[in-house]
Structure formats: C-alpha cells, structure tokens
Scaffold this active site. Structure first.
Site, PDB file in Angstrom:
ATOM      1  N   ASP A 239      -5.404  -6.671   5.552  1.00  0.00           N
ATOM      2  CA  ASP A 239      -4.951  -5.283   5.428  1.00  0.00           C
ATOM      3  C   ASP A 239      -4.910  -4.606   6.783  1.00  0.00           C
ATOM      4  O   ASP A 239      -5.942  -4.412   7.429  1.00  0.00           O
ATOM      5  CB  ASP A 239      -5.936  -4.551   4.492  1.00  0.00           C
ATOM      6  CG  ASP A 239      -5.536  -3.115   4.225  1.00  0.00           C
ATOM      7  OD1 ASP A 239      -4.428  -2.710   4.589  1.00  0.00           O
ATOM      8  OD2 ASP A 239      -6.367  -2.408   3.624  1.00  0.00           O
ATOM      9  N   GLY A 240      -3.692  -4.215   7.174  1.00  0.00           N
ATOM     10  CA  GLY A 240      -3.555  -3.387   8.362  1.00  0.00           C
ATOM     11  C   GLY A 240      -2.578  -3.930   9.378  1.00  0.00           C
ATOM     12  O   GLY A 240      -2.786  -5.007   9.936  1.00  0.00           O
ATOM     13  N   GLY A 241      -1.491  -3.209   9.582  1.00  0.00           N
ATOM     14  CA  GLY A 241      -0.542  -3.559  10.634  1.00  0.00           C
ATOM     15  C   GLY A 241       0.323  -4.766  10.351  1.00  0.00           C
ATOM     16  O   GLY A 241       0.930  -5.322  11.277  1.00  0.00           O
TER      17      GLY A 241
ATOM     18  N   MET B 226      -9.878   7.217   0.401  1.00  0.00           N
ATOM     19  CA  MET B 226     -10.661   7.639   1.585  1.00  0.00           C
ATOM     20  C   MET B 226     -11.351   8.962   1.301  1.00  0.00           C
ATOM     21  O   MET B 226     -10.779   9.838   0.642  1.00  0.00           O
ATOM     22  CB  MET B 226      -9.726   7.805   2.785  1.00  0.00           C
ATOM     23  CG  MET B 226      -8.878   6.582   3.071  1.00  0.00           C
ATOM     24  SD  MET B 226      -7.974   6.783   4.613  1.00  0.00           S
ATOM     25  CE  MET B 226      -6.875   5.353   4.527  1.00  0.00           C
TER      26      MET B 226
ATOM     27  N   GLY C 289       1.817  -1.546   4.200  1.00  0.00           N
ATOM     28  CA  GLY C 289       2.016  -0.135   3.913  1.00  0.00           C
ATOM     29  C   GLY C 289       3.247   0.403   4.589  1.00  0.00           C
ATOM     30  O   GLY C 289       4.339   0.450   4.009  1.00  0.00           O
ATOM     31  N   SER C 290       3.107   0.774   5.867  1.00  0.00           N
ATOM     32  CA  SER C 290       4.228   1.421   6.542  1.00  0.00           C
ATOM     33  C   SER C 290       5.415   0.486   6.739  1.00  0.00           C
ATOM     34  O   SER C 290       6.556   0.942   6.815  1.00  0.00           O
ATOM     35  CB  SER C 290       3.776   2.002   7.880  1.00  0.00           C
ATOM     36  OG  SER C 290       3.133   1.019   8.640  1.00  0.00           O
TER      37      SER C 290
ATOM     38  N   SER D  95       0.865  -1.187   0.000  1.00  0.00           N
ATOM     39  CA  SER D  95       0.000   0.000   0.000  1.00  0.00           C
ATOM     40  C   SER D  95       0.892   1.224   0.000  1.00  0.00           C
ATOM     41  O   SER D  95       1.795   1.348   0.843  1.00  0.00           O
ATOM     42  CB  SER D  95      -0.859   0.002   1.259  1.00  0.00           C
ATOM     43  OG  SER D  95      -1.282   1.328   1.543  1.00  0.00           O
TER      44      SER D  95
ATOM     45  N   ASP E 279      -5.353   3.032  -1.366  1.00  0.00           N
ATOM     46  CA  ASP E 279      -6.353   3.319  -0.335  1.00  0.00           C
ATOM     47  C   ASP E 279      -7.075   4.624  -0.625  1.00  0.00           C
ATOM     48  O   ASP E 279      -6.507   5.709  -0.464  1.00  0.00           O
ATOM     49  CB  ASP E 279      -5.666   3.403   1.030  1.00  0.00           C
ATOM     50  CG  ASP E 279      -5.195   2.033   1.493  1.00  0.00           C
ATOM     51  OD1 ASP E 279      -6.048   1.135   1.598  1.00  0.00           O
ATOM     52  OD2 ASP E 279      -3.985   1.867   1.736  1.00  0.00           O
TER      53      ASP E 279
ATOM     54  N   PHE F 220      -6.088   5.108   8.573  1.00  0.00           N
ATOM     55  CA  PHE F 220      -4.691   5.532   8.652  1.00  0.00           C
ATOM     56  C   PHE F 220      -3.750   4.337   8.543  1.00  0.00           C
ATOM     57  O   PHE F 220      -4.074   3.241   9.025  1.00  0.00           O
ATOM     58  CB  PHE F 220      -4.424   6.251   9.990  1.00  0.00           C
ATOM     59  CG  PHE F 220      -5.269   7.486  10.145  1.00  0.00           C
ATOM     60  CD1 PHE F 220      -4.848   8.706   9.634  1.00  0.00           C
ATOM     61  CD2 PHE F 220      -6.511   7.408  10.758  1.00  0.00           C
ATOM     62  CE1 PHE F 220      -5.656   9.838   9.740  1.00  0.00           C
ATOM     63  CE2 PHE F 220      -7.329   8.534  10.874  1.00  0.00           C
ATOM     64  CZ  PHE F 220      -6.888   9.752  10.364  1.00  0.00           C
ATOM     65  N   GLY F 221      -2.598   4.579   7.944  1.00  0.00           N
ATOM     66  CA  GLY F 221      -1.547   3.573   7.938  1.00  0.00           C
ATOM     67  C   GLY F 221      -0.797   3.610   9.266  1.00  0.00           C
ATOM     68  O   GLY F 221      -1.004   4.506  10.092  1.00  0.00           O
ATOM     69  N   GLY F 222       0.056   2.632   9.471  1.00  0.00           N
ATOM     70  CA  GLY F 222       0.954   2.652  10.618  1.00  0.00           C
ATOM     71  C   GLY F 222       0.339   2.260  11.941  1.00  0.00           C
ATOM     72  O   GLY F 222       0.934   2.503  12.994  1.00  0.00           O
TER      73      GLY F 222
ATOM     74  N   HIS G  68      -8.935   0.003  -2.881  1.00  0.00           N
ATOM     75  CA  HIS G  68      -9.676  -0.226  -1.634  1.00  0.00           C
ATOM     76  C   HIS G  68     -10.482   1.035  -1.342  1.00  0.00           C
ATOM     77  O   HIS G  68      -9.925   2.046  -0.904  1.00  0.00           O
ATOM     78  CB  HIS G  68      -8.662  -0.547  -0.523  1.00  0.00           C
ATOM     79  CG  HIS G  68      -9.260  -0.717   0.833  1.00  0.00           C
ATOM     80  ND1 HIS G  68      -8.495  -0.764   1.981  1.00  0.00           N
ATOM     81  CD2 HIS G  68     -10.556  -0.869   1.247  1.00  0.00           C
ATOM     82  CE1 HIS G  68      -9.293  -0.920   3.032  1.00  0.00           C
ATOM     83  NE2 HIS G  68     -10.537  -0.972   2.620  1.00  0.00           N
TER      84      HIS G  68
ATOM     85  N   MET H 183     -12.593   3.146   0.726  1.00  0.00           N
ATOM     86  CA  MET H 183     -13.103   3.438   2.069  1.00  0.00           C
ATOM     87  C   MET H 183     -13.932   4.713   1.934  1.00  0.00           C
ATOM     88  O   MET H 183     -13.560   5.786   2.410  1.00  0.00           O
ATOM     89  CB  MET H 183     -11.935   3.608   3.044  1.00  0.00           C
ATOM     90  CG  MET H 183     -11.283   2.281   3.398  1.00  0.00           C
ATOM     91  SD  MET H 183      -9.621   2.481   4.077  1.00  0.00           S
ATOM     92  CE  MET H 183      -8.706   2.587   2.553  1.00  0.00           C
TER      93      MET H 183
ATOM     94  N   MET I  94     -10.046  -6.405   7.220  1.00  0.00           N
ATOM     95  CA  MET I  94      -9.295  -5.315   7.844  1.00  0.00           C
ATOM     96  C   MET I  94      -8.798  -5.754   9.215  1.00  0.00           C
ATOM     97  O   MET I  94      -9.582  -6.197  10.057  1.00  0.00           O
ATOM     98  CB  MET I  94     -10.185  -4.073   8.025  1.00  0.00           C
ATOM     99  CG  MET I  94     -10.589  -3.372   6.753  1.00  0.00           C
ATOM    100  SD  MET I  94      -9.214  -2.800   5.741  1.00  0.00           S
ATOM    101  CE  MET I  94      -8.343  -1.711   6.879  1.00  0.00           C
TER     102      MET I  94
ATOM    103  N   HIS J 178      -1.723  -1.854  -3.807  1.00  0.00           N
ATOM    104  CA  HIS J 178      -2.935  -1.564  -3.034  1.00  0.00           C
ATOM    105  C   HIS J 178      -3.079  -0.045  -2.879  1.00  0.00           C
ATOM    106  O   HIS J 178      -2.184   0.617  -2.335  1.00  0.00           O
ATOM    107  CB  HIS J 178      -2.809  -2.250  -1.668  1.00  0.00           C
ATOM    108  CG  HIS J 178      -3.996  -2.130  -0.786  1.00  0.00           C
ATOM    109  ND1 HIS J 178      -5.058  -3.005  -0.837  1.00  0.00           N
ATOM    110  CD2 HIS J 178      -4.288  -1.245   0.201  1.00  0.00           C
ATOM    111  CE1 HIS J 178      -5.948  -2.667   0.078  1.00  0.00           C
ATOM    112  NE2 HIS J 178      -5.508  -1.595   0.721  1.00  0.00           N
TER     113      HIS J 178
HETATM  114  C1  DX5 Z   1      -5.856   1.519   6.378  1.00  0.00           C
HETATM  115  C2  DX5 Z   1      -5.572   1.106   4.952  1.00  0.00           C
HETATM  116  C3  DX5 Z   1      -4.410   0.185   4.840  1.00  0.00           C
HETATM  117  C4  DX5 Z   1      -3.120   0.801   5.275  1.00  0.00           C
HETATM  118  C5  DX5 Z   1      -2.111  -0.248   5.527  1.00  0.00           C
HETATM  119  O1  DX5 Z   1      -7.031   2.248   6.418  1.00  0.00           O
HETATM  120  O2  DX5 Z   1      -6.679   0.454   4.388  1.00  0.00           O
HETATM  121  O3  DX5 Z   1      -4.287  -0.317   3.516  1.00  0.00           O
HETATM  122  O4  DX5 Z   1      -2.581   1.656   4.314  1.00  0.00           O
HETATM  123  O5  DX5 Z   1      -1.019   0.373   6.096  1.00  0.00           O
HETATM  124  P1  DX5 Z   1      -0.218  -0.366   7.256  1.00  0.00           P
HETATM  125  O6  DX5 Z   1       0.404  -1.573   6.608  1.00  0.00           O
HETATM  126  O7  DX5 Z   1       0.777   0.670   7.672  1.00  0.00           O
HETATM  127  O8  DX5 Z   1      -1.193  -0.730   8.330  1.00  0.00           O
HETATM  128 ZN    ZN Z   2      -6.265  -0.672   2.448  1.00  0.00          ZN
END
Ligand code: DX5
Ligand code: ZN
Length: 220
Positions: A175-177, A37, A197-198, A9, A35, A143-145, A66, A68, A137, A33
């Site tokens: 997806d996420g963390g 929003m 992502g991060s 991402s 995101d 948010f990422g990270g 994705h 959102m 999810m 990926h």
């Molecule tokens: C969160 C996003 C994720 C996010 C993943 O709302 O949908 O795709 O970017 O980032 P990390 O891997 O940092 O959780």
């Molecule tokens: Zn995502």
C-alpha cells in the site's frame, strides 16, 4: 497462494459521488481498500463506520478496512458491523497484536497487521501464524499520492520467509505509491494484493486506469 488481487483505495476519489467512484470498480477490483484515519495515529482524518456502511450498500465487493487509528481495539467492531470483510491495524499502534487479531478472526473477518516503512519486519515474525495477511506500507501513512519508498518492498520476502519457516503461507498487501509504471516491480517483490489510490482516482478515466492495472496483474 491465490491469484493476485487489485485493491483500489478510494482515498483520492470524488467523495461528492462515492456511488459512481465505487461503480468504476465493478468487475475490475477484487476488494475495495478503505483508509480510516483518526488525526492522531496519522496527521489526517478521513471517515468512520457510517461511510463504510454507505459503501457497503452500493457494492458486493469485499471491503478492506485499513485502520490508521490509535485505538483499533475500541473501534474495530463498529467497522465489522458496518460491513468490513478484511480489517488491518498498525503494529505501531498495537505492539502486542495477538489478542486483537484473535478477536477479529472470531468475528469472521480476515485479520491483518499493517507495518510502517520505518518499522522492521522482524517485529511481526512471532505472530505471523495468527494473521491472515500483512499490509506492508510503502509510504508513510496519512495521505494518498505520495511517492513509493522502494526499500519497503524488501519486507515482503522477509515476512514470507518467516511464514514459510513456520510452515505457513502469508498473503502480503502492498500500500502506497503503486502506479502502472512500478506495479510490476511490486509484483516481482512478491506482493499478493496491490493497493492503488491516486493512480486510479487521479487519472482522467478511473475505470480505464483500473482496467489497465487489472490487465497487468492478469498477465502474470
Ligand atoms: C496512505 C493510505 C493508502 C493510500 C494509497 O496512508 O494507506 O491506502 O490511499 O494511495 P496512493 O496509491 O495514492 O499512494
Ligand atoms: Zn491504505
């Protein structure tokens, strides 16, 4: 089930140099990926079809959009026109997802439904036969990270069992963390597609971080 896929991402990439951020992924990622929003479904705003189109022009990798956003049925076609290959929207935004899933499939993209950590997997059981993938999810979207909500991983098996009971196979994206330390746990829980992502873009060398994750996926 096909080989597991890595879906970086770009949410935490350097947006002043997206061309380079995408180039880091050449030969490493299976899909990118993206995101989207809207500041309504989630408390953050990212980017729209114009940016997807720009990314489309600098990579041949499939683009996984994705959404959102509160009104995916209104905007999905714009993302498809911009070059989407996979499109997912949230069950919390579209509680009756059949029609939109069918529309997406008719337009030739892979159609998926995303599900928030607080939503039970059972809400998706009745429509598993009309989706190409589920996006589980493992953080609250926005948010990422963030740190992974490990409990969400239990939904992978629940959804796969629901699909198997109907004689189907279902691809599950998580997806996420996800990071280099916990990704084995995510794979062991049954994930087919890993979003990161991060853990890639906050690393000192994003390409190296992506290569390390790729190596773990390929070791299975
Ligand atoms: C969160 C996003 C994720 C996010 C993943 O709302 O949908 O795709 O970017 O980032 P990390 O891997 O940092 O959780
Ligand atoms: Zn995502």
């Amino acid at each position: 089930m096909a080989v597991r896929k890595l879906a970086p991402s770009i949410l935490n990439a350097d947006f002043s140099n997206l061309r380079e951020a995408i180039a880091h992924l050449n030969g490493v990622a299976d899909v990118i990926h993206l995101d989207v929003m809207d500041g309504d479904f989630v408390p953050n705003i990212t980017f729209g079809p114009v940016v997807v189109e720009a990314i489309r022009s600098v990579t041949d990798l499939p683009l996984d959009i994705h959404l959102m956003i509160s009104r995916p049925a209104t905007f999905a076609k714009d993302f498809i026109k911009a070059g989407a290959d996979w499109v997912s929207f949230h069950i919390e935004a579209v509680p009756e997802p059949r029609e939109l899933l069918e529309q997406l499939r008719e337009k030739g993209v892979l159609a998926g439904v995303a599900i928030n950590p607080a939503t039970p997997a059972s809400v998706l059981f009745e429509c598993v036969e009309i989706m190409d993938f589920v996006l589980v999810m493992s953080v609250v979207p926005g948010f990422g990270g963030q740190e992974m909500i490990v409990d969400a991983l239990g939904k992978i098996a629940e959804l796969k069992e629901a699909a198997t009971a109907r004689g189907l196979e279902l691809e599950v994206e998580v997806d996420g963390g996800v990071n280099i330390k916990n990704m084995r746990m995510v794979i062991d829980a049954g994930a087919d597609v890993i979003v990161a992502g991060s853990s890639i873009y906050a690393a000192p060398d994003p390409r190296q971080a992506a290569l390390e994750m790729r190596a773990i996926l390929d070791s299975y």
